[in-house]
Design a protein around this motif. Structure first.
Motif, PDB file in Angstrom:
ATOM      1  N   VAL A   5      96.136 -13.880  68.686  1.00 49.02           N
ATOM      2  CA  VAL A   5      95.120 -13.888  67.624  1.00 49.02           C
ATOM      3  C   VAL A   5      93.942 -13.005  68.012  1.00 49.02           C
ATOM      4  CG1 VAL A   5      93.456 -15.323  66.397  1.00 49.02           C
ATOM      5  CG2 VAL A   5      95.790 -16.156  66.755  1.00 49.02           C
ATOM      6  N   LEU A   6      93.478 -13.130  69.274  1.00 54.28           N
ATOM      7  CA  LEU A   6      92.343 -12.328  69.735  1.00 54.28           C
ATOM      8  C   LEU A   6      92.674 -10.839  69.681  1.00 54.28           C
ATOM      9  CD1 LEU A   6      89.571 -11.990  71.045  1.00 54.28           C
ATOM     10  CD2 LEU A   6      90.657 -12.319  73.281  1.00 54.28           C
ATOM     11  N   LEU A   7      93.862 -10.476  70.139  1.00 48.82           N
ATOM     12  CA  LEU A   7      94.269  -9.074  70.116  1.00 48.82           C
ATOM     13  C   LEU A   7      94.352  -8.548  68.685  1.00 48.82           C
ATOM     14  CD1 LEU A   7      97.051  -9.150  72.856  1.00 48.82           C
ATOM     15  CD2 LEU A   7      94.837  -7.989  73.023  1.00 48.82           C
ATOM     16  N   ALA A   8      94.831  -9.384  67.760  1.00 49.42           N
ATOM     17  CA  ALA A   8      94.937  -8.974  66.356  1.00 49.42           C
ATOM     18  C   ALA A   8      93.560  -8.753  65.740  1.00 49.42           C
ATOM     19  CB  ALA A   8      95.713 -10.019  65.563  1.00 49.42           C
ATOM     20  N   VAL A   9      92.602  -9.621  66.051  1.00 49.72           N
ATOM     21  CA  VAL A   9      91.241  -9.469  65.531  1.00 49.72           C
ATOM     22  C   VAL A   9      90.598  -8.194  66.078  1.00 49.72           C
ATOM     23  CG1 VAL A   9      88.919 -10.460  65.527  1.00 49.72           C
ATOM     24  CG2 VAL A   9      90.895 -11.929  65.150  1.00 49.72           C
ATOM     25  N   LEU A  10      90.790  -7.938  67.375  1.00 51.49           N
ATOM     26  CA  LEU A  10      90.248  -6.718  67.974  1.00 51.49           C
ATOM     27  C   LEU A  10      90.904  -5.479  67.367  1.00 51.49           C
ATOM     28  CD1 LEU A  10      90.032  -7.764  71.744  1.00 51.49           C
ATOM     29  CD2 LEU A  10      88.147  -7.528  70.102  1.00 51.49           C
ATOM     30  N   ALA A  11      92.203  -5.566  67.075  1.00 49.50           N
ATOM     31  CA  ALA A  11      92.893  -4.452  66.431  1.00 49.50           C
ATOM     32  C   ALA A  11      92.317  -4.198  65.039  1.00 49.50           C
ATOM     33  CB  ALA A  11      94.389  -4.749  66.338  1.00 49.50           C
ATOM     34  N   ALA A  12      92.014  -5.269  64.309  1.00 47.66           N
ATOM     35  CA  ALA A  12      91.419  -5.130  62.975  1.00 47.66           C
ATOM     36  C   ALA A  12      90.059  -4.448  63.059  1.00 47.66           C
ATOM     37  CB  ALA A  12      91.287  -6.503  62.321  1.00 47.66           C
ATOM     38  N   ALA A  13      89.264  -4.823  64.062  1.00 44.79           N
ATOM     39  CA  ALA A  13      87.950  -4.208  64.234  1.00 44.79           C
ATOM     40  C   ALA A  13      88.086  -2.717  64.557  1.00 44.79           C
ATOM     41  CB  ALA A  13      87.177  -4.915  65.342  1.00 44.79           C
ATOM     42  N   ALA A  14      89.048  -2.374  65.400  1.00 44.87           N
ATOM     43  CA  ALA A  14      89.276  -0.968  65.751  1.00 44.87           C
ATOM     44  C   ALA A  14      89.755  -0.178  64.536  1.00 44.87           C
ATOM     45  CB  ALA A  14      90.293  -0.872  66.884  1.00 44.87           C
TER      46      ALA A  14
ATOM     47  N   GLY B  54      87.259   8.580  64.893  1.00 50.12           N
ATOM     48  CA  GLY B  54      88.177   7.745  64.125  1.00 50.12           C
ATOM     49  C   GLY B  54      89.590   7.798  64.678  1.00 50.12           C
ATOM     50  N   ILE B  55      90.026   8.987  65.109  1.00 53.72           N
ATOM     51  CA  ILE B  55      91.360   9.129  65.689  1.00 53.72           C
ATOM     52  C   ILE B  55      91.460   8.315  66.976  1.00 53.72           C
ATOM     53  CG2 ILE B  55      93.021  10.747  66.674  1.00 53.72           C
ATOM     54  CD1 ILE B  55      92.638  10.899  63.636  1.00 53.72           C
ATOM     55  N   THR B  56      90.392   8.348  67.772  1.00 51.81           N
ATOM     56  CA  THR B  56      90.367   7.562  69.009  1.00 51.81           C
ATOM     57  C   THR B  56      90.464   6.077  68.695  1.00 51.81           C
ATOM     58  OG1 THR B  56      88.976   9.238  70.070  1.00 51.81           O
ATOM     59  CG2 THR B  56      89.050   7.060  71.104  1.00 51.81           C
ATOM     60  N   ALA B  57      89.755   5.646  67.658  1.00 51.68           N
ATOM     61  CA  ALA B  57      89.800   4.241  67.266  1.00 51.68           C
ATOM     62  C   ALA B  57      91.189   3.838  66.780  1.00 51.68           C
ATOM     63  CB  ALA B  57      88.756   3.964  66.177  1.00 51.68           C
ATOM     64  N   ILE B  58      91.892   4.762  66.106  1.00 48.95           N
ATOM     65  CA  ILE B  58      93.264   4.488  65.672  1.00 48.95           C
ATOM     66  C   ILE B  58      94.150   4.208  66.874  1.00 48.95           C
ATOM     67  CG2 ILE B  58      95.350   5.603  64.791  1.00 48.95           C
ATOM     68  CD1 ILE B  58      93.788   6.812  62.596  1.00 48.95           C
ATOM     69  N   ALA B  59      94.014   5.038  67.911  1.00 48.37           N
ATOM     70  CA  ALA B  59      94.828   4.865  69.113  1.00 48.37           C
ATOM     71  C   ALA B  59      94.549   3.518  69.772  1.00 48.37           C
ATOM     72  CB  ALA B  59      94.558   6.005  70.097  1.00 48.37           C
ATOM     73  N   VAL B  60      93.270   3.152  69.831  1.00 49.25           N
ATOM     74  CA  VAL B  60      92.901   1.864  70.413  1.00 49.25           C
ATOM     75  C   VAL B  60      93.465   0.717  69.579  1.00 49.25           C
ATOM     76  CG1 VAL B  60      90.966   0.328  70.957  1.00 49.25           C
ATOM     77  CG2 VAL B  60      90.827   2.768  71.520  1.00 49.25           C
TER      78      VAL B  60
ATOM     79  N   LEU C  70     102.359 -13.804  62.074  1.00 48.07           N
ATOM     80  CA  LEU C  70     101.057 -14.273  62.535  1.00 48.07           C
ATOM     81  C   LEU C  70     100.090 -13.104  62.675  1.00 48.07           C
ATOM     82  CD1 LEU C  70      99.141 -16.436  63.797  1.00 48.07           C
ATOM     83  CD2 LEU C  70     100.142 -15.806  66.019  1.00 48.07           C
ATOM     84  N   ILE C  71     100.571 -12.025  63.267  1.00 50.59           N
ATOM     85  CA  ILE C  71      99.695 -10.911  63.619  1.00 50.59           C
ATOM     86  C   ILE C  71      99.197 -10.133  62.406  1.00 50.59           C
ATOM     87  CG2 ILE C  71      99.500  -8.786  64.943  1.00 50.59           C
ATOM     88  CD1 ILE C  71      99.777 -11.441  66.550  1.00 50.59           C
ATOM     89  N   GLN C  72     100.113  -9.702  61.536  1.00 48.99           N
ATOM     90  CA  GLN C  72      99.726  -8.812  60.452  1.00 48.99           C
ATOM     91  C   GLN C  72      98.771  -9.437  59.426  1.00 48.99           C
ATOM     92  OE1 GLN C  72     100.715  -6.162  62.390  1.00 48.99           O
ATOM     93  NE2 GLN C  72     100.672  -5.236  60.345  1.00 48.99           N
ATOM     94  N   PRO C  73      98.983 -10.697  59.002  1.00 47.39           N
ATOM     95  CA  PRO C  73      98.008 -11.274  58.062  1.00 47.39           C
ATOM     96  C   PRO C  73      96.596 -11.351  58.632  1.00 47.39           C
ATOM     97  CG  PRO C  73     100.041 -12.526  57.985  1.00 47.39           C
ATOM     98  CD  PRO C  73     100.164 -11.575  59.141  1.00 47.39           C
ATOM     99  N   ILE C  74      96.469 -11.503  59.946  1.00 49.61           N
ATOM    100  CA  ILE C  74      95.138 -11.558  60.549  1.00 49.61           C
ATOM    101  C   ILE C  74      94.399 -10.248  60.335  1.00 49.61           C
ATOM    102  CG2 ILE C  74      93.900 -11.692  62.765  1.00 49.61           C
ATOM    103  CD1 ILE C  74      95.963 -13.703  63.694  1.00 49.61           C
ATOM    104  N   LEU C  75      95.150  -9.168  60.216  1.00 46.31           N
ATOM    105  CA  LEU C  75      94.525  -7.851  60.077  1.00 46.31           C
ATOM    106  C   LEU C  75      93.754  -7.698  58.776  1.00 46.31           C
ATOM    107  CD1 LEU C  75      97.277  -5.479  61.530  1.00 46.31           C
ATOM    108  CD2 LEU C  75      95.276  -6.431  62.669  1.00 46.31           C
ATOM    109  N   VAL C  76      93.870  -8.665  57.868  1.00 48.52           N
ATOM    110  CA  VAL C  76      93.105  -8.587  56.628  1.00 48.52           C
ATOM    111  C   VAL C  76      91.608  -8.672  56.900  1.00 48.52           C
ATOM    112  CG1 VAL C  76      92.982 -11.046  56.057  1.00 48.52           C
ATOM    113  CG2 VAL C  76      93.131  -9.361  54.223  1.00 48.52           C
ATOM    114  N   VAL C  77      91.218  -9.242  58.043  1.00 50.29           N
ATOM    115  CA  VAL C  77      89.780  -9.284  58.372  1.00 50.29           C
ATOM    116  C   VAL C  77      89.234  -7.887  58.592  1.00 50.29           C
ATOM    117  CG1 VAL C  77      90.000 -11.589  59.394  1.00 50.29           C
ATOM    118  CG2 VAL C  77      90.179  -9.579  60.861  1.00 50.29           C
ATOM    119  N   GLU C  78      90.127  -6.909  58.707  1.00 51.31           N
ATOM    120  CA  GLU C  78      89.699  -5.511  58.786  1.00 51.31           C
ATOM    121  C   GLU C  78      88.841  -5.133  57.589  1.00 51.31           C
ATOM    122  OE1 GLU C  78      91.826  -1.170  58.181  1.00 51.31           O
ATOM    123  OE2 GLU C  78      92.980  -2.768  59.141  1.00 51.31           O
TER     124      GLU C  78
END
Length: 299
Positions: free
Chosen positions: A5-14, A52-58, A74-82
């Motif tokens: 969950v934490l990794l998914a939230v950080l991915a959404a922020a990136a 932005g490209i760097t953020a995509i990679a992260v 579990l992972i993909q729906p969390i990305l809606v917080v993006e």
């Protein structure tokens, strides 16, 4: 599960950071015409676009790590917080003002996703063990849906164009997430398995195509036009991959009521945001300060 969950939230922020920075860089490029190497060179001269490209990679790395430790449902729906991250960052970078309608939609979407995940309680499934026929059907459906949305987008203008291309990008990103899940699942059996998995090499094609499609969506109009569809269609496509292809399971019985309620809340908030004055008319072309008409500033 908490780590996933934490990794998914950080991915959404990136991902949100990437969208805003790329849109900022893309404003300096022509908004019409097909994406080309010449345009790519123009964008590459923009520090914000490179950021932005760097953020995509992260974001991709964080998403891959999340998919390696948790199910795609579990992972993909969390990305809606993006979406929430994007709107807030966009308001800061582009000096625009978010209104009660946008904030209500974002909060409602977040609540809907939370309800959906609790009701789903996804488990099981094995992307690497999914049958060839299931993968083939999923890939064919993705190409058909994405292609149709791209055609509709190119026949539209301003906010509608950005919305269609945003949804197309989200569906394609859901597909790339499925490929990442397949690759990481194979990697659990060893490096040799990962190198021998067709999903690994498919990513070399699907990844750049998704990148180009994202550029088209970002150039088509305001972030508030493209980002909702992009963010929401990604997890929805992933639900289809998780249940239909990977064999992941969700709770049934009375929980179906909660699942429908969560999905309905997400859909209602999407409609609320889509009806926002920020998406209406030609102002979809720019986020420049002061570009909002009086009817928007007074909302």
């Amino acid at each position: 599960m908490a780590l996933s969950v934490l990794l998914a939230v950080l991915a959404a922020a990136a991902n949100a950071t990437a969208s805003v920075l790329q849109r900022k860089g893309a404003r300096e490029a022509p908004s019409e015409g097909a994406f080309s190497f010449g345009l790519l060179w123009t964008l590459a001269k923009q520090p914000a676009w490179i950021g932005g490209i760097t953020a995509i990679a992260v974001g991709f790395g964080l998403q891959a790590a999340a998919l390696a430790t948790g199910p795609i449902l579990l992972i993909q729906p969390i990305l809606v917080v993006e979406l929430g991250f994007t709107l807030v960052l966009s308001s800061v970078v582009f000096h625009s003002r978010l209104h009660a309608r946008e904030w209500s939609a974002v909060l409602g979407m977040s609540a809907g996703v939370a309800l959906l995940l609790v009701a789903f309680s996804p488990s099981g499934g094995d992307p690497h063990g999914a049958g060839a026929l299931a993968w083939a059907v999923g890939c064919a459906a993705t190409v058909a849906v994405t292609g149709t949305l791209v055609v509709l987008g190119r026949r539209s203008h301003h906010a509608r164009r950005a919305a269609f291309l945003g949804v197309a990008t989200g569906v394609w990103f859901g597909f790339t997430a499925a490929l990442v899940a397949g690759m990481t699942s194979a990697a659990n059996a060893g490096v040799a398995e990962a190198l021998g998995a067709w999903q690994t090499y498919s990513l070399l094609v699907a990844g750049p195509l998704g990148f180009l499609l994202l550029q088209e969506a970002l150039r088509a109009g305001r972030l508030v036009a493209s980002q909702p569809g992009l963010t929401l269609s990604n997890p929805l496509a992933s639900v289809g991959w998780g249940v239909g292809v990977f064999g992941e399971t969700v709770r049934s019985g009375p929980w179906i009521v909660a699942e429908i309620a969560g999905a309905a809340l997400i859909a209602a908030c999407t409609v609320l945001l889509a009806r926002s004055p920020l998406l209406q008319g030609a102002q979809g072309e720019s986020e420049q300060p002061g570009a909002e008409p009086e009817c928007v500033r007074d909302v």
